[in-house]
Write a protein that holds these residues in place. Structure first.
Motif, PDB file in Angstrom:
ATOM      1  N   HIS A   1       5.175  10.344   1.376  1.00  0.00           N
ATOM      2  CA  HIS A   1       4.504   9.163   0.844  1.00  0.00           C
ATOM      3  C   HIS A   1       5.465   7.985   0.955  1.00  0.00           C
ATOM      4  CE1 HIS A   1       1.781  12.144  -0.868  1.00  0.00           C
ATOM      5  NE2 HIS A   1       0.930  11.164  -1.090  1.00  0.00           N
ATOM      6  N   VAL A   2       4.934   6.852   1.429  1.00  0.00           N
ATOM      7  CA  VAL A   2       5.772   5.679   1.698  1.00  0.00           C
ATOM      8  C   VAL A   2       5.058   4.430   1.195  1.00  0.00           C
ATOM      9  CG1 VAL A   2       6.904   4.301   3.497  1.00  0.00           C
ATOM     10  CG2 VAL A   2       6.725   6.792   3.754  1.00  0.00           C
ATOM     11  N   LEU A   3       5.822   3.538   0.579  1.00  0.00           N
ATOM     12  CA  LEU A   3       5.303   2.205   0.285  1.00  0.00           C
ATOM     13  C   LEU A   3       5.431   1.348   1.530  1.00  0.00           C
ATOM     14  CD1 LEU A   3       6.736   1.137  -3.204  1.00  0.00           C
ATOM     15  CD2 LEU A   3       4.329   1.400  -2.615  1.00  0.00           C
ATOM     16  N   GLU A   4       4.420   0.513   1.785  1.00  0.00           N
ATOM     17  CA  GLU A   4       4.500  -0.470   2.865  1.00  0.00           C
ATOM     18  C   GLU A   4       4.179  -1.849   2.322  1.00  0.00           C
ATOM     19  OE1 GLU A   4       3.500   2.143   6.881  1.00  0.00           O
ATOM     20  OE2 GLU A   4       2.038   0.658   6.146  1.00  0.00           O
TER      21      GLU A   4
ATOM     22  N   SER B   1       0.841  -1.195   0.000  1.00  0.00           N
ATOM     23  CA  SER B   1       0.000   0.000   0.000  1.00  0.00           C
ATOM     24  C   SER B   1       0.873   1.240   0.000  1.00  0.00           C
ATOM     25  CB  SER B   1      -0.925   0.007   1.223  1.00  0.00           C
ATOM     26  OG  SER B   1      -0.167  -0.092   2.422  1.00  0.00           O
ATOM     27  N   VAL B   2       0.286   2.360  -0.416  1.00  0.00           N
ATOM     28  CA  VAL B   2       0.950   3.657  -0.355  1.00  0.00           C
ATOM     29  C   VAL B   2       0.304   4.445   0.771  1.00  0.00           C
ATOM     30  CG1 VAL B   2       1.555   5.752  -1.598  1.00  0.00           C
ATOM     31  CG2 VAL B   2       1.381   3.590  -2.836  1.00  0.00           C
ATOM     32  N   VAL B   3       1.112   4.864   1.739  1.00  0.00           N
ATOM     33  CA  VAL B   3       0.588   5.597   2.895  1.00  0.00           C
ATOM     34  C   VAL B   3       1.397   6.874   3.087  1.00  0.00           C
ATOM     35  CG1 VAL B   3      -0.170   3.474   4.018  1.00  0.00           C
ATOM     36  CG2 VAL B   3       2.106   4.388   4.497  1.00  0.00           C
ATOM     37  N   GLN B   4       0.905   7.757   3.952  1.00  0.00           N
ATOM     38  CA  GLN B   4       1.647   8.959   4.306  1.00  0.00           C
ATOM     39  C   GLN B   4       2.142   8.835   5.746  1.00  0.00           C
ATOM     40  OE1 GLN B   4       0.515  12.909   3.042  1.00  0.00           O
ATOM     41  NE2 GLN B   4      -1.179  12.072   1.810  1.00  0.00           N
ATOM     42  N   ARG B   5       3.443   9.073   5.925  1.00  0.00           N
ATOM     43  CA  ARG B   5       4.066   9.000   7.232  1.00  0.00           C
ATOM     44  C   ARG B   5       4.944  10.230   7.414  1.00  0.00           C
ATOM     45  NH1 ARG B   5       0.838   5.603   8.111  1.00  0.00           N
ATOM     46  NH2 ARG B   5       1.122   3.359   8.490  1.00  0.00           N
ATOM     47  N   ASN B   6       4.636  11.055   8.395  1.00  0.00           N
ATOM     48  CA  ASN B   6       5.454  12.221   8.713  1.00  0.00           C
ATOM     49  C   ASN B   6       5.677  13.125   7.499  1.00  0.00           C
ATOM     50  OD1 ASN B   6       5.809  11.276  11.408  1.00  0.00           O
ATOM     51  ND2 ASN B   6       7.438   9.897  10.676  1.00  0.00           N
ATOM     52  N   GLY B   7       4.613  13.325   6.740  1.00  0.00           N
ATOM     53  CA  GLY B   7       4.680  14.222   5.602  1.00  0.00           C
ATOM     54  C   GLY B   7       5.269  13.631   4.342  1.00  0.00           C
TER      55      GLY B   7
ATOM     56  N   THR C   1       5.233  -2.847   6.638  1.00  0.00           N
ATOM     57  CA  THR C   1       6.621  -2.441   6.854  1.00  0.00           C
ATOM     58  C   THR C   1       7.048  -1.472   5.767  1.00  0.00           C
ATOM     59  OG1 THR C   1       7.154  -4.572   7.871  1.00  0.00           O
ATOM     60  CG2 THR C   1       9.007  -3.251   7.067  1.00  0.00           C
ATOM     61  N   PRO C   2       7.594  -0.299   6.129  1.00  0.00           N
ATOM     62  CA  PRO C   2       8.023   0.664   5.103  1.00  0.00           C
ATOM     63  C   PRO C   2       9.038   0.054   4.146  1.00  0.00           C
ATOM     64  CG  PRO C   2       7.981   1.700   7.252  1.00  0.00           C
ATOM     65  CD  PRO C   2       7.767   0.233   7.490  1.00  0.00           C
ATOM     66  N   PHE C   3       8.891   0.426   2.867  1.00  0.00           N
ATOM     67  CA  PHE C   3       9.757  -0.126   1.828  1.00  0.00           C
ATOM     68  C   PHE C   3      10.118   0.971   0.844  1.00  0.00           C
ATOM     69  CE2 PHE C   3      10.525  -2.068  -2.308  1.00  0.00           C
ATOM     70  CZ  PHE C   3      11.443  -3.065  -1.985  1.00  0.00           C
TER      71      PHE C   3
END
Length: 604
Positions: free
Chosen positions: A45-48, A37-43, A52-54
């Motif tokens: 965009h991050v793949l998880e 999934s694509v999420v937002q973490r601390n401003g 787990t962040p990837f």
């Protein structure tokens, strides 16, 4: 690139034994898919992957994936799905994952996003691929198409991409969907965002401009997360040229710094999910070494060392050699048979003993476009008369034309460096002759659909208003099918020419020597009667290096509803090189123009 055909393989019983899908195709039937999934973490965009962040540390290309894993990479992308099962299985074995490319048609290759049949077949192909591989644990995301958007203004392309992305997400809600564009422009970013809400991630291919692509994307209105899907040295279109127009290639040592600058700049963007360096392997694209990160024997170039340091945090234990200053004494524009002296500076970071291989090759008559396959130019055997690590003497050919001198420096421990310089032999070059055709030569007929001498790839004018069906069953002249042509715009104009080679407008050798032919004959009719069409043999003028040797036409033919034979006389024409063997142009006539063509051939 070639689009693969995929067959959905069901579970079957054979000789009383029930075969499961996994027995037939191990990569097809896994049930342990990883949720991405694509999420937002601390401003940012991050793949998880399973929460787990990837961050993507990837490449694109056919080089060793074992080497990729050892260098600290974690992913690779494909452009098409021809061998996707093998790629996914290999990735799983090595602890890598795959951005699975599904090739979408390009309009410059003849695909028409206004053609319902072509679009439907493409949709079926995409569905089959997704259904087959959606459960594989090495799947990272789906990547729909690569640079098929053209200039970005054709809404039909974006509409089709969005429809496909929506279908893929319904079939596989566990993986994001990306589509890949060539560079950033205001039109592409605007239209992708407003017409493709189903696309989760934008892939951007960028070379000389890669270091600024994040800023330019945002300024153009980009808000979706993006991946730098191709990056590397400047392309042939982005470098200085010789006085005679040949691109000057950076050395492998210089190219390595382009990879470093691009990565450092782009990953700082809060929208960036990572990138795929290009190309992990070797490929003839303009030259044998322009984009390759590896040599054909597997030797690593400095770009691999740079990416290893970026991915792993430390450089490799043994680094590739460094080269600079390849130059020739005097002018690189020489007389036939001249002796050319070349020098280069080479060193090794660890002091390993170096060897050099010098090679002279012909330069291609024209370069490919968009990664299209290119023939490997001929090596001039025996041209290098004396050579050492730092210098060489080359006896130039007597034939006028363009050449390129390559030097390959190796350290004996798997590392290498490359450099080259364009050379030119003065004099008027005689174009490569066209192949002599056997007459009669059929351009189009029902029973001549394989091994065609010409391909209807030259679409011109308002192509979005054109449809061409080469297998229409509407009252053919002979047999079961004929060609149906429709131009739906009430004004402007359009046309199609049959080309050899495909998609060539006079920049490459080819065509046919039709000497001995006295005429081109064909049958045609209008849907209603009264349709006005102009038919052509040869349209490429002398401003091109490989022009049609003759240009003629049958202008303003007013068609009837009944089939009629038409003849374009070739008497007295120079037919030694006919690149565009047949074609038609039509202007808007206030209503849709529909006409039919059959039995096109050159005759004695």
């Amino acid at each position: 690139m070639t689009m693969a055909r995929f067959l959905h393989v069901p579970c079957v019983a054979l000789l009383g034994a029930a075969w499961t899908l996994s027995a037939l195709c191990p990569s097809c039937a896994r049930a342990d898919a990883v949720r991405v999934s694509v999420v937002q973490r601390n401003g940012r965009h991050v793949l998880e992957r399973n929460g787990t962040p990837f961050a993507i540390r990837g490449v694109g290309g056919d080089g060793s994936k074992e080497l990729l894993a050892r260098c600290g990479g974690n992913s690779f992308r494909t452009w098409g799905a021809e061998r996707l099962g093998e790629a996914l299985d290999e990735a799983q074995r090595l602890g890598l994952n795959v951005a699975a490319g599904i090739w979408l048609g390009h309009e410059r290759h003849g695909f028409r996003y206004t053609d319902p049949d072509q679009v439907a077949k493409q949709q079926d192909m995409v569905r089959d691929v997704v259904q087959r591989y959606r459960k594989h644990p090495a799947l990272l995301m789906w990547s729909l198409g690569n640079e098929m958007e053209g200039d970005g203004t054709n809404a039909a392309v974006w509409t089709a991409v969005n429809s496909l992305a929506g279908m893929v997400k319904r079939l596989d809600p566990e993986h994001p969907v990306m589509t890949v564009i060539a560079e950033v422009s205001a039109e592409k970013v605007l239209n992708l965002h407003r017409l493709c809400p189903e696309v989760d991630v934008v892939g951007i291919n960028s070379y000389a401009g890669a270091a600024t692509v994040a800023d330019r994307y945002v300024k153009a209105g980009g808000t979706k997360p993006f991946v730098l899907t191709e990056f590397g040295p400047p392309g042939t279109w982005e470098v200085e040229k010789t006085p005679w127009g040949r691109p000057i290639e950076p050395t492998s040592s210089e190219k390595a710094e382009w990879y470093r600058r691009a990565w450092r700049a782009v990953v700082a963007s809060p929208l960036c999910l990572g990138g795929y360096a290009f190309t992990w392997g070797h490929k003839q694209e303009a030259t044998a070494t322009w984009f390759g990160m590896l040599l054909p024997d597997g030797s690593r170039l400095a770009s691999v060392d740079v990416m290893t340091e970026i991915w792993s945090g430390k450089p490799p234990a043994n680094r590739a050699p460094h080269v600079s200053g390849l130059a020739v004494a005097g002018s690189p524009d020489v007389e036939p048979g001249s002796l050319v002296k070349a020098t280069i500076t080479a060193s090794d970071p660890e002091g390993d003993p170096l060897t050099a291989e010098w090679v002279l090759r012909e330069e291609p008559d024209a370069y490919g476009w968009g990664g299209d396959a290119e023939a490997v130019p001929r090596t001039i055997e025996g041209a290098v008369s004396r050579a050492s690590l730092t210098e060489a003497e080359i006896r130039m050919p007597k034939d006028p034309g363009d050449y390129r001198l390559f030097v390959y420096v190796r350290d004996g421990r798997g590392g290498a460096a490359t450099a080259n310089v364009p050379l030119r032999v003065k004099g008027e070059r005689r174009p490569e002759p066209s192949k002599r055709a056997s007459l009669p030569l059929v351009v189009y007929a029902e029973n001549e659909q394989t091994g065609r001498p010409y391909v209807p790839s030259g679409w011109m004018g308002k192509i979005t208003a054109m449809k061409l069906d080469p297998a229409s069953t509407a009252q053919p002249y002979a047999g079961k099918v004929c060609m149906r042509v429709e131009y739906s715009a009430p004004n402007e104009w359009a046309g199609v020419v049959w080309q050899h080679p495909e998609n060539d407008w006079g920049d490459r050798p080819g065509g046919w020597n039709l000497t001995g032919a006295s005429r081109l004959t064909f049958r045609a009719r209008g849907e209603r009667g009264g349709e006005t069409v102009t038919f052509h043999v040869g349209i490429i003028g002398p401003d091109k290096p490989f022009a049609d040797s003759s240009v003629t036409k049958l202008e303003g033919v007013r068609l009837t509803p009944e089939w009629r034979e038409y003849v374009i006389s070739l008497d007295g024409k120079d037919l030694s090189r006919i690149k565009t063997g047949f074609g038609w142009t039509v202007s808007g006539q206030g209503r849709p123009v529909v006409f039919y063509v059959d039995d096109v051939r050159f005759e004695r």
